[in-house]
Design an enzyme around this catalytic site. Structure first.
Site, short mmCIF file in Angstrom:
data_model
loop_
_atom_site.label_atom_id
_atom_site.label_comp_id
_atom_site.label_asym_id
_atom_site.label_seq_id
_atom_site.Cartn_x
_atom_site.Cartn_y
_atom_site.Cartn_z
N GLU A 176 0.93 -1.16 -0.08
CA GLU A 176 0.05 0.07 0.17
C GLU A 176 0.76 1.33 0.04
OE1 GLU A 176 -4.11 -1.75 1.78
OE2 GLU A 176 -2.78 -0.52 3.18
N GLU A 367 -5.78 -8.39 -1.14
CA GLU A 367 -6.43 -7.89 0.02
C GLU A 367 -7.80 -7.75 -0.37
OE1 GLU A 367 -4.92 -5.44 2.92
OE2 GLU A 367 -2.91 -5.92 2.61
#
Ligand code: BGP
Length: 473
Positions: A176, A367
């Protein structure tokens, strides 16, 4: 019904070292930024900077995956996993980040984890840096704000690619990375208190990470030419709250604060809008000779991303951020999880299309999941129907995205076994198909047991996704 999931689709689950391993000082491991995160109060992340013996740190033991990985991977194998995403704790390999020789005990641990996966035909999918930068680098250099970290990361990558070249086929550099602008401590180990306007620091950190990413791609191609190395972003999506043109345009611009990261790492260039955005936010990048060429030449092979939810933006509203993405204006059309995260499967299909249209590079959903409170029944069973519904709806949406023409490599559910929450430090916020007996205060036997969703996911994988057409029983 949409097209089926492709053959060889990588079904699996994802965790991060600091959220599951524990053993925070074992076998030579050094402290990571995650090791000074105190269990959250009122759902906020608390950082104590130093270890205070009177406080409880969830990562120190976590779910003790370090000693129980065999049992845990066996459970993943039982569900039929084709892949398992985890990260390598940088501080197990280089305890402060500055050593020149790696810690053999740390390397051995991951050898054992990967061997255990491969024994069951599970491909390890590895994040090189997942919110667990050495604490020493945060303190001495202010993390990625300093370019000193680039050669250290390069050394770390060199060791990993060389050591695991016969075991790992799927790599990712930074988890991320776009959260550098939203959760700068976690994503880039920077201290925002060091400046009144911390954005210039965060943009510089991003640039340093882009260079490090390009160097990692270069090394990876040289050392293990036949594997794939992706970039990884948090891409839960945003909607304009109304059709007011300001809402629409500003939402688009806000989205580009994230997409600028994948633009650079997949297309190899800073786009014009990003240059303007940096300027307007007070950033003037220090760029060394050859760096832009490096970024241009060594782009990533695929785009990995997390998707949890969508959120709404209205002009003038100050956005907040957490691990699920942005928090803006409430969307009245969507149901929320117990932690207030809006559940939006169609937004998932939309996001896959948005990203594939933009890049035409393979996408890997690394995810997606639902954090909820699971309470075992008197007989010990855990009926997590809501989780199964979330999974089913998101996979139905994903299948539609595949039918739309998106090239999707795989899907790894976030937290297939309960782990510590990255955002709040809670154990109570559970994502798993496997329950772990441990609470927010750290009490519990650590015993594992299967929830109802365990068998559900097993059936889905066994039928290569066809089981999502069956009603949930
Ligand atoms: C992502 C992180 C993960 C993970 C997930 C869920 O942002 O990459 O590490 O934890 O969010 O967030 P949380 O644990 O806060 O529920």
């Amino acid at each position: 019904m949409g097209a089926a999931f492709p053959e060889g689709f990588l079904w699996g689950g994802a965790v991060a070292a600091n959220q599951c391993e524990g053993a925070y000082l074992e076998d030579g491991k050094g402290l990571a930024i995650s090791d000074v995160v105190v269990a959250g109060h009122e759902r906020f992340l608390h950082i104590s900077w130093e270890i205070d013996q009177n406080r409880y740190y969830p990562s120190h033991e976590a779910i003790d995956f370090y000693h129980r990985y065999k049992e845990d991977i066996k459970l993943m194998a039982e569900m039929g996993f084709k892949c398992f995403r985890t990260s390598i704790a940088w501080t197990r390999i280089f305890p402060t980040g500055e050593e020149t020789e790696p810690n053999e005990a740390g390397l051995k641990f991951y050898d054992a984890v990967f061997d255990e996966c491969l024994k069951y035909g599970i491909e390890p999918v590895v994040t090189i840096s997942h919110y667990e930068t050495p604490l020493h680098l945060f303190k001495k250099y202010n993390g990625w704000a300093s370019r000193e970290l680039i050669p250290m990361f390069e050394r770390y990558c060199n060791v990993l690619f060389t050591r695991y070249k016969d075991k790992v086929k799927y790599w990712m550099t930074f988890n991320e990375i776009n959260n550098t602008l939203r959760l700068p401590y976690l994503a880039a180990a920077i201290d925002t208190q060091k400046a009144d306007n911390w954005f210039p620091m965060a943009f510089q950190a991003s640039h340093n990470m882009f260079v490090a990413n390009a160097k990692a791609v270069k090394l990876c191609r040289e050392i293990v030419p036949n594997v794939l190395i992706g970039c990884m972003l948090s891409l839960s999506n945003l909607y304009p709250h109304t059709c007011k043109p300001e809402d629409v345009f500003e939402t688009y611009n806000l989205r580009r604060r994230s997409l600028f990261y994948s633009d650079v790492m997949l297309r190899g260039e800073y786009p014009g809008y990003a240059r303007r955005m940096m300027k307007e936010m007070g950033a003037k990048l220090a760029i060394c000779e050859g760096e832009l060429e490096l970024i241009k030449q060594y782009t990533n092979d695929y785009l990995a991303f997390s998707y949890y939810r969508t959120s709404n933006y209205a002009s003038g509203v100050e956005m907040k951020y957490n691990t699920g993405g942005s928090v803006g204006v409430d969307n009245p059309y969507l149901e929320k999880s117990a932690w207030g995260w809006a559940i939006d499967p169609l937004g998932f299909r939309y996001t896959c299309n948005e990203l594939y249209d933009r890049y035409q590079k393979p996408l890997f959903i690394v995810e997606n999941g639902l954090g909820m409170v699971d309470i075992p029944e008197a007989d010990g069973t855990i009926n997590d129907t809501e989780r199964m519904e979330y999974l089913q709806k998101h996979l139905l949406a994903l299948r539609e995205a595949i039918a739309d023409g998106c090239d999707i490599m795989g899907y790894t559910w976030w937290g297939p076994i309960d782990i510590v929450s990255a955002g709040t430090g809670e154990m109570k916020k559970r994502y798993g198909f496997v329950y772990v007996d441990k609470d927010n205060e750290g009490k519990g036997s650590l015993k594992r047991c299967k929830k109802a969703s365990f068998d559900y996911y097993h059936q889905i994988i066994a039928t290569n996704g066809a089981y999502i057409d069956e009603p949930i029983r």
